[in-house]
Design an enzyme around this catalytic site. Structure first.
Site: not given
Ligand code: DMJ
Length: 450
Positions: A114, A118, A241, A357, A441
């Protein structure tokens, strides 16, 4: 022949989705402006009630922090969206806050994945956008404190690490948390010249890939000491994912041929074993990684990223079919549930945590096809958001997509991703140059400057 096919593949992928699309829906500029207004509406709530903390809870108008001290999750994550939206004054104030207040010299134990996507992603993006060296210094300081996670017999990362002591925790991880690090650590390596960051994160990605089953799939949980899978469920949802996302994007960002090879083999396996057609709609099922046997007919808010990745990687046909299914899931309740049983249109988990998403997929499909149908979809998703999640102070998650009962939380990815992809979907395509930019992501844009 193989070489020719490889060259052709490379050329098609490099031009796919990067050419600006001219056609836009009527009112696109007004919609983009409206998204920007909603961003400001939410950002003002953060500024008023939670300035300097990780984020704001919109219903009680109170700040929240993930740890004993703040890591400024929302400001760091939101900054690149401000830049893209041209909110220069807000961006300047936010940069000042980050540079004066953010410190990693804290005795707190953080989740490596995380904080990487982020905070590390946000800081690197801030450095590339502003040229302010202090952002890179902060990123390097954070990267160094996260590095102990890779000290395991396999090189697969521990899940948690203490930023002050380097003490790691939790020896069972999953492909998403272990394999979604290379964009950030790799960019840090390129920008600082410290190769160790690239090596460690790539090693983790390769170690995961090496443990794929005979039919080319990965499971959803793995022991970092033995390298043995502890769950053989294979799918495109949470826990797996973004592992696939990074295989492809690391080739795009770094030109890393190993990543391309791993992606090509993985996507072939996914397209062989997961597709599942129900009532004319295509979905990707949950299967056993060793046998390919279907175990659950489940899709959801997290899986919804996959049509975007398919489109971005050149498979428009499958991407369009699967986005139709995403849209079906969203429209069935007027907003998407976290998990959905597509065999009978029923809910598995009923919350909606403001996830991005499905908008991300609409964005890539629009950029890759130029078809305004995807802007129409995005417009519907934006309307649902305003109808069900808007509060006087920002946006609230939903506890239940049926009753639309709200929950007192607004995650930083709402600023970083949800509103960014919606904005980009309506803004002129040249707002972002996909030839040189890859989104991590968390939708923090990183540029190939090397
Ligand atoms: C985000 O923190 C990132 O996209 C992560 O890969 C999974 N999804 C959350 C948001 O839904």
């Amino acid at each position: 022949m193989k070489t020719f096919r490889n060259i052709l593949f490379t050329v098609v992928l490099l031009i796919s989705c990067v050419l600006g699309q001219k056609q836009r829906i009527v009112g696109a500029d007004a919609l983009a402006n409206d998204v920007k207004k909603e961003f400001l509406h939410s950002w003002n709530a953060y500024k008023k009630y939670a300035w300097g903390s990780d984020g704001v809870q919109p219903l009680t108008k109170t700040p929240y922090n993930w740890h004993a001290s703040t890591l400024l999750l929302t400001p760091v994550d939101a900054l690149s969206t401000m830049h893209l939206m041209g909110l220069t004054k807000e961006a300047k104030k936010t940069e000042k806050l980050i540079l004066s207040k953010l410190s990693f010299d804290r005795d707190i134990t953080v989740k490596n994945f995380e904080i990487t996507i982020r905070v590390l992603g946000g800081l690197l993006s801030a450095y590339q956008t502003t040229g302010e060296k202090k952002f890179l210094l902060l990123a390097d300081d954070l990267g160094g404190r996260l590095l102990p996670v890779f000290d395991s017999p396999t090189g697969l990362p521990h899940v948690y690490v203490n930023l002050k002591t380097g003490k790691t925790e939790t020896d069972t991880t999953n492909p998403a948390e272990a394999g979604t690090l290379l964009i950030e650590f790799g960019t840090l390596a390129k920008l600082t010249g410290k190769e160790i960051y690239y090596e460690k994160a790539k090693h983790a990605l390769v170690e995961l890939y090496k443990r794929r089953s005979k039919i080319g799939l990965v499971g959803q949980s793995i022991d970092i000491n033995t390298g043995a899978w502890t769950s053989s469920a294979s799918h495109l949802g949470g826990l797996i994912d973004s592992y696939y996302e990074y295989l492809y994007k690391c080739w795009r960002l770094f030109g890393d041929e190993d990543c391309k090879a791993m992606w090509m083999e993985s996507i072939a396996a996914l397209n062989t074993y997961l597709p599942d057609t129900v009532n004319g709609n295509i979905w990707y099922a949950r299967v056993d990684m060793n046998t390919g046997e279907k175990i659950r007919q489940r899709w959801g808010g997290l899986e919804a990223f996959f049509p975007g990745l398919l489109a971005y990687s050149g498979d428009i046909r499958r991407a369009e079919q699967l986005q139709k299914s995403n849209d079906h899931m969203w429209m069935h309740f007027g907003i998407e549930p976290e998990a959905f049983n597509y065999s009978n249109d029923s809910i598995v988990y009923n919350g909606y945590p403001l996830r991005p998403e499905i908008m991300e997929s609409a964005y890539y499909l629009y950029r890759c096809t130029g078809d305004t149908i995807y802007q129409q979809m995005g417009k519907r998703y934006f309307e649902s958001l305003k109808q069900y999640c808007r509060t006087p102070n920002g946006y609230a998650e939903l506890d239940d997509v049926v009753s639309k009962k709200q929950r007192d939380m607004m995650e930083s990815f709402f600023f970083a991703e949800t509103l960014k992809y919606l904005y980009l979907l309506f803004a002129p395509p040249e707002t972002i140059d996909l030839k040189v930019t890859v989104f991590n992501t968390e939708a923090n844009p990183l540029k190939r400057t090397w």
